[in-house]
Write a protein that holds these residues in place. Structure first.
Motif, PDB file in Angstrom:
ATOM      1  N   LEU A  66       0.835  -1.200   0.000  1.00 59.04           N
ATOM      2  CA  LEU A  66       0.000   0.000   0.000  1.00 59.04           C
ATOM      3  C   LEU A  66       0.874   1.256   0.000  1.00 59.04           C
ATOM      4  O   LEU A  66       0.691   2.156  -0.818  1.00 59.04           O
ATOM      5  CB  LEU A  66      -0.943   0.009   1.203  1.00 59.04           C
ATOM      6  CG  LEU A  66      -1.756   1.294   1.399  1.00 59.04           C
ATOM      7  CD1 LEU A  66      -2.686   1.546   0.215  1.00 59.04           C
ATOM      8  CD2 LEU A  66      -2.527   1.234   2.706  1.00 59.04           C
ATOM      9  N   LEU A 104      -6.146   3.499  -6.531  1.00 61.92           N
ATOM     10  CA  LEU A 104      -6.138   2.269  -5.741  1.00 61.92           C
ATOM     11  C   LEU A 104      -7.378   1.417  -6.004  1.00 61.92           C
ATOM     12  O   LEU A 104      -7.290   0.192  -6.060  1.00 61.92           O
ATOM     13  CB  LEU A 104      -6.021   2.588  -4.253  1.00 61.92           C
ATOM     14  CG  LEU A 104      -4.707   3.223  -3.806  1.00 61.92           C
ATOM     15  CD1 LEU A 104      -4.792   3.661  -2.351  1.00 61.92           C
ATOM     16  CD2 LEU A 104      -3.533   2.285  -4.021  1.00 61.92           C
ATOM     17  N   VAL A 114      -4.844  -4.889   0.492  1.00 61.64           N
ATOM     18  CA  VAL A 114      -4.179  -3.930   1.372  1.00 61.64           C
ATOM     19  C   VAL A 114      -5.106  -3.488   2.500  1.00 61.64           C
ATOM     20  O   VAL A 114      -4.660  -3.276   3.627  1.00 61.64           O
ATOM     21  CB  VAL A 114      -3.587  -2.727   0.593  1.00 61.64           C
ATOM     22  CG1 VAL A 114      -2.522  -3.185  -0.383  1.00 61.64           C
ATOM     23  CG2 VAL A 114      -4.651  -1.901  -0.102  1.00 61.64           C
ATOM     24  N   SER A 118      -4.437  -4.136   6.500  1.00 60.28           N
ATOM     25  CA  SER A 118      -4.457  -3.045   7.467  1.00 60.28           C
ATOM     26  C   SER A 118      -5.254  -3.434   8.697  1.00 60.28           C
ATOM     27  O   SER A 118      -4.811  -3.233   9.825  1.00 60.28           O
ATOM     28  CB  SER A 118      -5.069  -1.798   6.826  1.00 60.28           C
ATOM     29  OG  SER A 118      -5.293  -0.815   7.794  1.00 60.28           O
TER      30      SER A 118
END
Length: 193
Positions: A66, A104, A114, A118
């Motif tokens: 990311l 993204l 990603v 997270s």
């Protein structure tokens, strides 16, 4: 869990980028659940121990992916291109966050990888955390806002707002159009003085 090692030479930095590129390609093709660390190491042409040296877990690897994609989008870690003297910082901040989200979200499997990483990373115990203002996106927003009072707090609020809206768009809780409108509103409310 130990912290990831940082590259100390150009050769190590290139090796780390190969790992990030391989993980990105595999995540984009297979999604997070089907990416195996051994596959990333093989695709990157590194030993599995080297992969784990830089990224002790799959969530940390995809958080690295990311950040790498954000750095690539922004043009590096130094805050990116200079801002025109007559540019409106609030508009620049909003445009940056909207464009980053679009970039993204263009790859749904990788965006999901990603985001899931997270959540996994924040749910685990990690010995050290780096302030998001020090990361590429934080540095770019700080650059756009200038070194005004409370700039670091404003940047943190903007990044947290962006992340929440990015996840809401990714999960289709809100439409992309609504997310972009909300990002522009957040920039006006948080970045304006």
């Amino acid at each position: 869990m130990r912290s990831p090692a940082a590259p100390t030479s150009a050769r190590q930095a290139a090796r780390r980028v190969r790992i990030l590129r391989a993980a990105s390609d595999l995540g984009s093709r297979d999604g997070l659940a089907d990416v195996q660390m051994h596959d990333v190491a093989r695709e990157a042409g590194v030993a599995i121990a080297t992969l784990y040296r830089y990224f002790p877990s799959k969530p940390l690897l995809f958080l690295g992916v990311l950040e790498w994609h954000i750095e690539q989008f922004l043009g590096g870690r130094d805050g990116g291109a200079p801002v025109a003297a007559d540019a409106d910082p609030v508009t620049e901040v909003a445009d940056t966050l909207v464009a980053l989200s679009g970039k993204l979200l263009a790859d749904q499997l990788l965006a999901s990888a990603v985001a899931l990483s997270s959540f996994t990373e924040y749910a685990s115990v990690v010995p050290t955390r780096i302030d998001i203002v020090e990361k590429a996106l934080g540095q770019r927003l700080l650059h756009l806002l200038g070194d005004r009072g409370e700039a670091c707090s404003r940047v943190r609020l903007l990044v947290y707002s962006w992340w929440g809206l990015f996840v809401a768009m990714l999960t289709e809780e809100i439409s992309t159009e609504q997310g972009e409108a909300d990002l522009r509103l957040a920039a006006r409310l948080i970045a304006a003085r």
